[in-house]
Design an enzyme around this catalytic site. Structure first.
Site, PDB file in Angstrom:
ATOM      1  NE  ARG A 166      43.275   2.313  -1.428  1.00  0.00           N
ATOM      2  CZ  ARG A 166      42.768   3.199  -2.280  1.00  0.00           C
ATOM      3  NH1 ARG A 166      42.007   4.180  -1.832  1.00  0.00           N
ATOM      4  NH2 ARG A 166      43.034   3.132  -3.564  1.00  0.00           N
ATOM      5  CG  HIS A 181      33.296   2.425  -7.332  1.00  0.00           C
ATOM      6  ND1 HIS A 181      32.153   3.101  -7.711  1.00  0.00           N
ATOM      7  CD2 HIS A 181      34.172   3.389  -6.897  1.00  0.00           C
ATOM      8  CE1 HIS A 181      32.310   4.398  -7.511  1.00  0.00           C
ATOM      9  NE2 HIS A 181      33.534   4.606  -7.029  1.00  0.00           N
ATOM     10  CG  ASP A 182      38.677   0.330  -8.630  1.00  0.00           C
ATOM     11  OD1 ASP A 182      38.236   1.422  -8.231  1.00  0.00           O
ATOM     12  OD2 ASP A 182      39.606  -0.277  -8.061  1.00  0.00           O
ATOM     13  CG  ASP A 207      29.839   0.536  -8.223  1.00  0.00           C
ATOM     14  OD1 ASP A 207      30.182   0.346  -7.044  1.00  0.00           O
ATOM     15  OD2 ASP A 207      30.015   1.619  -8.816  1.00  0.00           O
ATOM     16  CB  SER A 251      33.791   7.691  -7.655  1.00  0.00           C
ATOM     17  OG  SER A 251      33.674   7.348  -6.300  1.00  0.00           O
TER      18      SER A 251
END
Length: 438
Positions: A280, A407-408, A373, A211
């Site tokens: 968040r 993405h994680d 992603d 990232s």
């Protein structure tokens, strides 16, 4: 129904919305079932909970556990000029290390963090909390501490021991707040290479990151080509694309809309809790993927509660919990600064073109992307690979992972991500063969 409408026309407006009239018009007679009278507290308990005054937050407690300890501090006592203007008279960087630096100081790996992690990538005797890349670091692991000396740094502008907006300005003895200069990826990398100078490390074995960390890694190889032996860039890009900029812009706007943010001057005052929670929650949507959530959550809601505008479905509860977990674990201004650094990143800055910038990276590069992603779509990793190879770099390896974790993935898929990273770091194929002595 016609009688109801005629009755409504004859009634004053204030009576239309009185409790008795509302129950008569919109209760059993219209819908065939009794509607229990409820106050707004029953329908919006989440709003009242969010508005609870958390008071001043004087100490950030990280979401990774009590990890704001056990780090070492590099102190730079010389003025530091930022790319977008502004200077600070000195700064500190929090860092942690694993493994042993060899005598020639040639086995160091600089591990770059993403937006929110601290320097605590793995547990160690001074801090036993699990790190954010716990299973990727250690003896025989992807970042093999039997071979390499791993250095992880909390980024400049962060809030886990490094100088940032929540730090005290030594020139004024007041918190920087938004008077802190705008931070760039370039500033972050330059500050870290000053740390390498402090160690006496002229060249790192590798720069590794995911990232934002991947942005740092690829930039480091371009800015300091003689000091980086190889690169690992996971779920990153050569620049920020509009979709990601839009998502981060909305996170910042949500945070800045919290009345307790008060232009970044909330230190010692009421913490902008609601803004942080909601920012968040939105970010979490970008970190995972729809395929994962289809299998992880159902479309069932809580059967014991009537439908309402608060967290009702499983996925809503998950997002709410993620927001609560992150809320006071990160400095709001650091979130603004570091996310903006990601948006401003572009490898063509300072060069005549993107190709010129990329062409400076001639070391072996491992690029990894994830099909699911949505924050850094695989088109960005493919672009990176294409331009690197087009620039003449024949040592570029690309893996595209078909993972559902979005993405994680780089935090979760230890086997697939870890094995590729380990192979790239430990490969001897990139080492030039010495000529035989005649």
């Amino acid at each position: 129904s016609h009688r109801c409408i005629r009755a409504m026309k004859r009634l004053p407006m204030w009576k239309l919305f009185s409790g008795a009239i509302s129950r008569r018009l919109f209760g059993r007679r219209l819908f065939g079932n009794e509607i229990t009278e409820r106050s707004s507290n029953h329908y919006f308990p989440c709003l009242y909970k969010l508005k609870e005054d958390v008071g001043p937050v004087t100490k950030i407690t990280s979401m990774y556990g009590d990890e704001i300890k056990g780090f070492q501090t590099f102190k730079n006592n010389n003025p530091f000029l930022f790319k977008h203007g502004g200077t600070i008279s000195k700064f500190e960087l929090a860092y942690e290390t694993w493994g042993m630096l060899n005598e020639s100081k040639s086995n160091a790996i600089l591990l770059h963090t993403g937006l929110s992690p601290s320097s605590h990538a793995k547990s160690h005797p001074l801090n036993s909390s699990r790190g954010w890349w716990e299973n990727f670091i250690g003896p025989g692991a992807a970042l093999n501490t039997d071979k390499y000396y791993i250095i992880c740094v909390n980024v400049l502008g962060g809030c886990f021991g490094s100088t940032g907006p929540s730090s005290i300005n030594p020139d004024t003895q007041k918190v920087y707040g938004v008077s802190f200069p705008l931070v760039s990826v370039e500033d972050i990398v330059r500050s870290q290479f000053l740390l390498l100078d402090h160690f006496g490390i002229n060249k790192v074995h590798a720069c590794v990151g995911s990232s934002l960390g991947g942005m740092q890694a690829i930039y480091a190889a371009a800015a300091f080509p003689e000091r980086v032996d190889r690169v690992v860039a996971i779920s990153a890009g050569l620049k920020a694309h509009p979709s990601a900029i839009a998502l981060r812009f909305m996170q910042r706007r949500i945070l800045m809309s919290d009345p307790n943010w008060i232009d970044g001057d909330y230190y010692g005052k009421t913490f902008p809790k609601v803004g942080m929670q909601n920012a968040r929650a939105l970010a979490t949507v970008t970190y995972r993927s729809a395929p994962e959530w289809e299998t992880r959550f159902t479309d069932r809601r809580n059967p014991t509660e009537p439908p309402n505008f608060c967290a009702d479905f499983e996925i809503e509860h998950y997002l709410e919990n993620q927001g609560n977990k992150f809320c006071t674990s990160f400095d709001p201004n650091s979130l603004l600064y570091i996310s903006k650094a990601m948006d401003l990143f572009n490898m063509s800055d300072g060069y005549s073109s993107m190709m010129e910038g990329v062409s400076r990276v001639q070391c072996p590069v491992l690029v990894m992307g994830v099909v699911s992603d949505i924050l850094f779509p695989v088109v960005q990793q493919r672009e990176m690979v294409h331009l690197l190879r087009k620039s003449g770099n024949a040592k570029v390896v690309y893996y595209e992972l078909d993972s559902v974790y979005g993405h994680d993935t780089f935090l979760i898929e230890v086997n697939s991500v870890g094995s590729a990273v380990k192979g790239h770091l430990e490969s001897t194929l990139f080492i030039p063969q010495q000529e035989e002595q005649v």
